[in-house]
Design a protein around this motif. Structure first.
Motif, mmCIF file in Angstrom:
data_model
loop_
_atom_site.group_PDB
_atom_site.id
_atom_site.type_symbol
_atom_site.label_atom_id
_atom_site.label_comp_id
_atom_site.label_asym_id
_atom_site.label_seq_id
_atom_site.Cartn_x
_atom_site.Cartn_y
_atom_site.Cartn_z
ATOM 1 N N LYS A 1 107.322 34.204 80.717
ATOM 2 C CA LYS A 1 108.410 34.507 81.641
ATOM 3 C C LYS A 1 108.102 35.700 82.536
ATOM 4 N N ARG A 2 107.264 36.590 82.071
ATOM 5 C CA ARG A 2 106.899 37.749 82.902
ATOM 6 C C ARG A 2 106.334 37.293 84.236
ATOM 7 N N TYR A 3 105.551 36.226 84.191
ATOM 8 C CA TYR A 3 104.939 35.742 85.426
ATOM 9 C C TYR A 3 105.935 34.985 86.304
ATOM 10 N N PHE A 4 106.943 34.377 85.678
ATOM 11 C CA PHE A 4 107.988 33.757 86.500
ATOM 12 C C PHE A 4 108.671 34.839 87.334
ATOM 13 N N TYR A 5 109.095 35.919 86.688
ATOM 14 C CA TYR A 5 109.827 36.973 87.392
ATOM 15 C C TYR A 5 108.926 37.836 88.275
ATOM 16 N N GLU A 6 107.651 37.643 88.185
ATOM 17 C CA GLU A 6 106.719 38.269 89.111
ATOM 18 C C GLU A 6 106.919 37.694 90.519
ATOM 19 N N SER A 7 107.324 36.416 90.604
ATOM 20 C CA SER A 7 107.461 35.738 91.894
ATOM 21 C C SER A 7 108.888 35.364 92.251
#
Length: 213
Positions: free
Chosen positions: A53-59
């Motif tokens: 999820k960290r990478y989802f909220y990165e974008s």
């Protein structure tokens, strides 16, 4: 060297971020176009993309942000398809538009579901995005029609109305056809339409007071 500029496996941080964003968009498209936007979660998108999820909220800040990004890609693909045809007359231009729209919806049911069903009624923001792209495609379609009719003159408002009418009718036709299970077959449906397309174009232009010169 900062993380932003550091190379890893031949890619910069910015390139890896961009690649992850595209992975998430691809996963969003697949899920929105199969199980539906409202049944999709951030967790499901991340699992499908193979990212946490960290990478989802990165974008993206929200799932709706992802829907907008997915829809931008879907409508770009649709626009390229339905406006690719030619035609020497207004009825031929309109028939080509409808034929391409039907083909696109049947050939790519995942993108078609997103465009025809999943973006509707999500929020005022998504509704506006949908209307803006519809009017843009409608404007280009009317430009094609106008170019096929020598001397055609109309105000910008009349062009906008005609574009709205034609795109709206095209969407309703395609929606009904998809819901019916693509019946009748596309070529049969187009053949049934051939007798009315010319009348639709002429009646629409006449009703809006287009000046044919």
């Amino acid at each position: 060297m900062s993380d932003e500029g550091r190379q890893y496996a031949g890619s910069s941080a910015a390139e890896r971020t961009s690649a992850r964003r595209e992975q998430i968009i691809a996963a969003g498209l697949s899920l929105f176009g199969t199980q539906g936007y409202r049944a999709t979660t951030v967790g499901a998108v991340c699992e499908s993309a193979g990212l946490n999820k960290r990478y989802f909220y990165e974008s993206f800040s929200t799932l709706e942000d992802l829907l907008c990004a997915v829809y931008e890609q879907v409508v770009a693909d649709l626009r390229a398809t339905v406006l690719a045809g030619g035609g020497d007359s207004a009825p031929e231009v309109l028939r080509g538009f409808i034929a391409a729209f039907l083909h696109w919806a049947q050939a790519d049911p995942v993108r078609a579901r997103v465009h025809l069903f999943e973006v509707l009624g999500v929020s005022a923001r998504v509704d506006e995005l949908y209307r803006r792209h519809g009017r843009s495609i409608g404007g280009e379609l009317v430009d094609r029609l106008a170019a096929s009719v020598p001397g055609l003159r109309a105000t910008d408002e009349k062009r906008r109305i005609l574009g709205d009418v034609l795109v709206g009718a095209g969407i309703q036709l395609v929606v009904d056809w998809v819901i019916s299970g693509y019946e009748p077959p596309r070529e049969e449906l187009l053949a049934e339409m051939d007798g009315t397309v010319e009348w639709v174009v002429a009646a629409g232009m006449s009703a809006l007071g287009f000046d044919l010169g």
